[in-house]
Each structure stands twice: as C-alpha cells, then as structure tokens.
Design an enzyme around this catalytic site. Structure first.
Site, PDB file in Angstrom:
ATOM      1  N   THR A 191       0.854  -1.194   0.000  1.00 28.00           N
ATOM      2  CA  THR A 191       0.000   0.000   0.000  1.00 28.00           C
ATOM      3  C   THR A 191       0.886   1.239   0.000  1.00 28.00           C
ATOM      4  OG1 THR A 191       0.007   0.025   2.390  1.00 28.00           O
ATOM      5  CG2 THR A 191      -1.806  -1.144   1.332  1.00 28.00           C
ATOM      6  N   GLU A 335      -5.972  -3.490  -0.248  1.00 32.27           N
ATOM      7  CA  GLU A 335      -6.300  -4.530   0.734  1.00 32.27           C
ATOM      8  C   GLU A 335      -7.517  -5.361   0.339  1.00 32.27           C
ATOM      9  OE1 GLU A 335      -5.306  -1.499   1.463  1.00 32.27           O
ATOM     10  OE2 GLU A 335      -4.202  -1.407   3.353  1.00 32.27           O
ATOM     11  N   LYS A 445     -12.500  18.986  10.263  1.00 35.04           N
ATOM     12  CA  LYS A 445     -13.340  19.005  11.463  1.00 35.04           C
ATOM     13  C   LYS A 445     -13.459  20.447  11.940  1.00 35.04           C
ATOM     14  CE  LYS A 445     -11.803  14.409  12.282  1.00 35.04           C
ATOM     15  NZ  LYS A 445     -10.454  13.979  12.020  1.00 35.04           N
ATOM     16  N   TRP A 450     -18.369  17.945  10.676  1.00 39.69           N
ATOM     17  CA  TRP A 450     -17.420  17.338   9.745  1.00 39.69           C
ATOM     18  C   TRP A 450     -17.727  17.840   8.341  1.00 39.69           C
ATOM     19  CZ3 TRP A 450     -16.145  11.489  10.694  1.00 39.69           C
ATOM     20  CH2 TRP A 450     -15.602  11.358  11.979  1.00 39.69           C
TER      21      TRP A 450
HETATM   22  P1  AMP Z   1      -5.241   2.261  -2.800  1.00 39.99           P
HETATM   23  O1  AMP Z   1      -5.076   1.121  -1.892  1.00 39.99           O
HETATM   24  O2  AMP Z   1      -3.979   2.980  -3.116  1.00 39.99           O
HETATM   25  O3  AMP Z   1      -5.997   1.896  -4.028  1.00 39.99           O
HETATM   26  O4  AMP Z   1      -6.139   3.357  -2.044  1.00 39.99           O
HETATM   27  C1  AMP Z   1      -7.394   3.031  -1.514  1.00 39.99           C
HETATM   28  C2  AMP Z   1      -8.113   4.282  -1.086  1.00 39.99           C
HETATM   29  O5  AMP Z   1      -8.431   5.099  -2.220  1.00 39.99           O
HETATM   30  C3  AMP Z   1      -9.450   4.018  -0.441  1.00 39.99           C
HETATM   31  O6  AMP Z   1      -9.336   3.658   0.911  1.00 39.99           O
HETATM   32  C4  AMP Z   1     -10.151   5.360  -0.634  1.00 39.99           C
HETATM   33  O7  AMP Z   1      -9.742   6.302   0.335  1.00 39.99           O
HETATM   34  C5  AMP Z   1      -9.641   5.816  -1.983  1.00 39.99           C
HETATM   35  N1  AMP Z   1     -10.619   5.485  -3.028  1.00 39.99           N
HETATM   36  C6  AMP Z   1     -10.618   4.457  -3.872  1.00 39.99           C
HETATM   37  N2  AMP Z   1     -11.682   4.520  -4.707  1.00 39.99           N
HETATM   38  C7  AMP Z   1     -12.385   5.620  -4.358  1.00 39.99           C
HETATM   39  C8  AMP Z   1     -13.592   6.243  -4.841  1.00 39.99           C
HETATM   40  N3  AMP Z   1     -14.270   5.770  -5.866  1.00 39.99           N
HETATM   41  N4  AMP Z   1     -14.015   7.356  -4.203  1.00 39.99           N
HETATM   42  C9  AMP Z   1     -13.334   7.881  -3.166  1.00 39.99           C
HETATM   43  N5  AMP Z   1     -12.183   7.357  -2.690  1.00 39.99           N
HETATM   44  C10 AMP Z   1     -11.722   6.241  -3.275  1.00 39.99           C
END
Ligand code: AMP
Length: 559
Positions: A191, A335, A445, A450
């Site tokens: 990640t 994840e 916040k 929020w």
């Molecule tokens: P990653 O593991 O790098 O793909 O990042 C995952 C994170 O990207 C998620 O926990 C979200 O915070 C954000 N994310 C992924 N898809 C979306 C979406 N369609 N809208 C808003 N946030 C998203």
C-alpha cells in the site's frame, strides 16, 4: 456427509489455460516499451507464460519464492505474472513512481530474489540494488537487441528475458503447471504507506480467482468475449484491479498501453483497436478529456468507463455520460484485491423514478458492495450505524477478497469478527448505496461539524474553468479546522486572481455547499501534486500550505 462435487483448486494457471484453449485466437494488443504495437493471442500468452515458468525454474525459483516486477502494462509483464504465479512463486509488483527509498524498502521487505524490469526502470535498480542483499539477478523484459550495455549506473547481473525464454523452449513440450493449493500466495502489492512504512498485501490464487469473477460481473466491468478492453490501471497498482485475470477468464480482447498513458496515446489506442470498455483513476480521465477537448473530438467506440481509485467528480461523470459513455464508479483498495463496491441503481430505485440529476447524484456515489465484500459502518465506539443515508461512520469490510494480515506482520489487521477498518468515512442509504465522504485523516473538522473534502472537491470541479480541485484542512483558532480549496485552472481560464474570486463566489452560492462548509480561501495553482498511485497528495499539499492564512476576498496572501 460431504458435498460430492469435484475438488478443483481455484488457481490462476487455470484462467490462463482456459483462455488459451477456448479463446486461442483472441487478441492481445500491446504498445511495447521499444515502441511498436505488437498483436499476439491468448494461445501465445499461455505458451510464453509456460516458457517464463521454465526459465524461472532454471534460475532456481521455487514454490514460495518472491519475484519482483518493475514494469509497464505489456504482454511480457502479463506473461511473467502468470509464469511466476503458476509455479507457486509470488509475483511482487513494485511501483516505479515511488521514491527510490520506498522501492528499496518494499523490494527488501518483500524479499525479492529476482526482479523482472523494463529497460525504462533499470536506472532505479541501478541506484538501489546495493540495498537489496537478497537480489540475485535482474531479468530485463526485452530482446537481445535492446539489452543495455553493462554500466556502473545499472545493476551488475542483467539477464535478457527473450534469451531466457529461447533457452527454455526445448523443454516446453514436457511442461505442465503444478497443481497448487488454492490458498497458495501468488501476488504481493504494497500500500502507499501514508502512515508508517508501506504494508504488503499478499493475495492468494483463490482470492484472485474469486475477485476476477466479480470484476467481470454485469454491474462491474461487464466484459465478455465480444469486448475490447484497454487496461490502463497499471499492473503495479492494486493488482491492476484484477483485469489481468478477469479478461482472460472471459476471453475479452486486451489492449495494453505500455508506457504511453497520456491522453493522445490513450485516444489513439481506443480508436485504433475499437476499445469499448476501460477503467482508470480520475486523474488519467482528466488527461483523456483534455485531449478530446483540445482536438474537438470524441471516442467513437468507447461504451463504458469504470472510474475508481479516487472519487470521480459528478461533473466528470456528467461530461462523459453526455458524450454517450456510461460511467461506473468503483471504490476499492489494495487490501481488497481491490474492488469493494460498484454498481448501477437497483430496480426499486428506478421504479421510484429517477431524474437525470438523481441518476448523476447516484453515480457520484461509490456503489453497492458485491457478494464477496460484506460491509458496515461503525461510530467511534464501535456501534454499528444504520443504512439511512445520513449516518456517517468508519467503513469496515470483510470477505474472502479482503486482507487478514499484512506480509511479514505478526499481528492480524482485522478484529475478532474479521472486520477490516478501511480508514474511509462513509454513509450507506436504504438502497445500499455507499458514499465515501473522506479518508478519515482528510475530513475537515470544523466547530464540531465534519466537512467532506470530497464533496467540496466535487462541487469545485463542476466550475467550468476548474480542471482539478483539492481541499485540505488548515488549522483555525476559533473552529479548529477550516477548508482551503486548491484549484488547477482549465487552459485559457484567464487571470488567476479573477478565477479565485469567481470560484469563491461560486462555492458560496452553490446550493450543495452548507454555509459552514464554504472554503475560507481558494488558491489557484498550475498543478496539484499527485501520489505514486495517481491520487491527489494531500500530505504534500498540507506541507505546502503549513502556516497558510486565508485571505479575505481581494486580499493579499498571508503565507
Ligand atoms: P489504494 O489502496 O492505493 O488503491 O487506495 C485506496 C483508497 O483510495 C481508499 O481507501 C479510498 O480512500 C480511496 N478510493 C478508492 N476509490 C475511491 C472512490 N471511488 N471514491 C473515493 N475514494 C476512493
């Protein structure tokens, strides 16, 4: 008493062999790192993946060993995924957009014994190989003709991929994929590591196999043998959203863009190879839309675009849908293999009647969880919140495609009931539509309320002169935090100060922006920093605007 059906492990070599046997002539179109576009087939992919497996065995790679890849979306990269995974080794994708120190940490922590790399990325390995004591060799994903000459700037032991495959050819006829346990690990992806060190998610054959079914579903990518899919999401990010397994699983034509991810190149690939489905993160969509606008052109074959990885602004969805491209909004994370939610409105929702505006609002949400992703919202004390569209809480998920424990971590990362806390803040309505308001660390916040940075960004992106928008919290003595809006102007948007005032006014008068949520200031920047996975880097923005004092409309900067 047991069920009396066959035990048939869900392993990814079966996906490959299925495609080779039942869709042998289906095309894989690839823009190579060397330049030309080359067309091969699923039969070729399987044959070369078997050769790659043989080559790995010759190099001493065995069940459970980790092999890294540092490469673009190309056929060679795809066949090496299957070659590595098929013999029970673990394919560890390294993201070349990360810093050298992150890549070194990740490759070392992953315990990569060999790294398959494109010529483009050899200089990175040249800078870090000394920090990788377990690394035995680098396999360069090219032919003899394009092999680089030895140089002090490159890692010392470079092997030529095509030469290795040639050397393995005499053994091809006797090769068979091993029967693995379906829980054997097969993929490793770290990640982004916004807090602490990056963490590795270790996918199994079973989790990838199951996840691929989800990706092909009608409410998801909805792909089959008649489709042509441009695989834009890099294989080095979040398991490439499972497309590498999902497309062969249904015999879908794959179009691989290689290193060419700019708007013009993607437009060319879509047009030339009649791409009808693709999936990408919003920042890449911006590049494509800019190309279309600058050349006053449209995408004739594209029918469906899945956007995910970050929130797709409503205005972006509207622009695409107006031009006849159906948008599906996907939420996921590394994840989760990574798809967690996606989907169209339900029958009851449609029966209630939905105006075009309602439909767009619905599409700007992140969809419904699929059958392999149980989902719930909890408050700070862990109480489960209702699905009423207004309760906002921490989003938790569990299921066979969800991580349980990070690679080489002692502790499980889930609670006793296997709930994984995503770090996202969301609501879910009575139809099961999930809406992300923020990453929990990005929420503003303010005075006990929020403010969703995503909601403000979506609204700002709807201004005709705004190309991209980001909102961060800045400290405020009275309210705790206040929102600061940062925008990148569209080309020819004119004077920055005039735009700043215009956007401030637009946000203040927009019906969807509550008074307390109006940004205190707007800053116009030529570009917004992005992370290695194409998301807005709020961490960088927070650093850039440390100590920033909002200006009253027309006032001077107080940085
Ligand atoms: P990653 O593991 O790098 O793909 O990042 C995952 C994170 O990207 C998620 O926990 C979200 O915070 C954000 N994310 C992924 N898809 C979306 C979406 N369609 N809208 C808003 N946030 C998203």
């Amino acid at each position: 008493m047991e069920g009396r059906m066959q035990d048939w492990p869900l392993i990814v070599s079966r996906v490959l062999e299925y495609a080779a046997r039942w869709h042998p002539a289906q095309e894989i179109v690839c823009r190579t790192v060397e330049g030309p576009v080359i067309i091969s087939s699923y039969a070729d992919l399987a044959r070369r993946a078997r050769l790659c497996a043989l080559a790995l065995q010759c190099l001493g790679i065995r069940h459970g060993d980790v092999v890294g890849t540092l490469a673009w979306n190309t056929t060679r990269h795809l066949e090496s995924w299957y070659g590595i995974m098929g013999i029970g080794a673990v394919c560890h994708t390294l993201n070349p957009r990360l810093s050298d120190s992150d890549i070194a940490y990740i490759a070392d922590h992953g315990q990569d014994r060999i790294i398959f790399a494109d010529t483009t990325f050899l200089p990175i390995l040249g800078r870090i190989w000394q920090q990788l004591p377990l690394l035995e060799a680098v396999v360069v994903l090219t032919d003899r003709q394009h092999m680089p000459a030895p140089s002090p700037d490159l890692p010392p032991k470079l092997l030529c991929y095509e030469q290795l495959l040639d050397a393995a050819t005499p053994q091809l006829s006797s090769f068979a994929w091993p029967e693995l346990d379906e829980n054997t690990p097969c993929g490793l992806c770290y990640t982004s590591g916004t807090t602490g060190n990056p963490k590795g998610v270790r996918y199994s054959h079973r989790s990838n196999f199951l996840h691929s079914f989800i990706v092909t579903q009608p409410d998801a990518l909805c792909i089959g043998a008649e489709n042509s899919m441009l695989m834009v999401v890099p294989m080095f990010h979040a398991n490439s959203w499972g497309v590498n397994f999902a497309a062969p699983m249904v015999g879908c034509r794959l179009v691989l863009p290689g290193p060419a991810l700019d708007g013009a190149s993607m437009y060319h690939m879509i047009e030339a190879y009649k791409v009808d489905v693709t999936a990408m993160v919003p920042t890449v969509v911006v590049g494509l839309l800019q190309h279309l606008a600058a050349h006053n052109t449209s995408l004739r074959s594209l029918r469906r675009l899945v956007i995910g990885g970050a929130a797709a602004p409503r205005s972006m969805i509207e622009t695409l849908e107006r031009s006849g491209i159906e948008v599906r909004h996907m939420w996921g994370m590394t994840e989760l293999s990574p798809v967690g939610s996606i989907g169209l409105p339900t029958g009851p929702q449609l029966a209630e009647g939905m105006s075009d505006d309602d439909l767009l609002d619905r599409k700007a949400c992140q969809g419904r969880p699929h059958v392999l992703c149980d989902m719930r919202l909890v408050d700070d004390s862990g109480e489960v919140l209702p699905h009423d569209g207004s309760a906002v809480g921490d989003l938790q998920v569990r299921g066979p495609i969800v991580v349980q424990q990070y690679h080489r971590h002692e502790q499980r990362t889930v609670d006793a009931e296997r709930w994984f806390s995503t770090g996202d803040v969301a609501s879910i309505d009575q139809h099961g539509t999930m809406k992300i308001s923020d990453r929990s660390k990005d929420v503003v916040k303010s005075g006990g309320e929020w403010i969703s940075s995503i909601a403000l960004e979506n609204t700002a992106a709807g201004h005709p002169k705004v190309l991209e928008a980001a909102v961060i919290a800045i400290p405020d003595e009275r309210w705790g935090e206040r929102p600061l809006l940062i925008v990148v102007p569209q080309p020819h948007a004119g004077d920055s100060e005039a735009l700043r005032l215009e956007v401030l006014q637009y946000m203040a008068s927009h019906p969807q922006v509550a008074k307390f949520a109006r940004p205190d200031d707007v800053v116009v920047l030529p570009e917004i920093p992005h992370t290695a996975t194409g998301k807005v880097s709020k961490l960088t923005l927070r650093k850039m605007f440390e100590g920033y004092k909002p200006r009253p409309a027309g006032g001077l900067s107080k940085l």
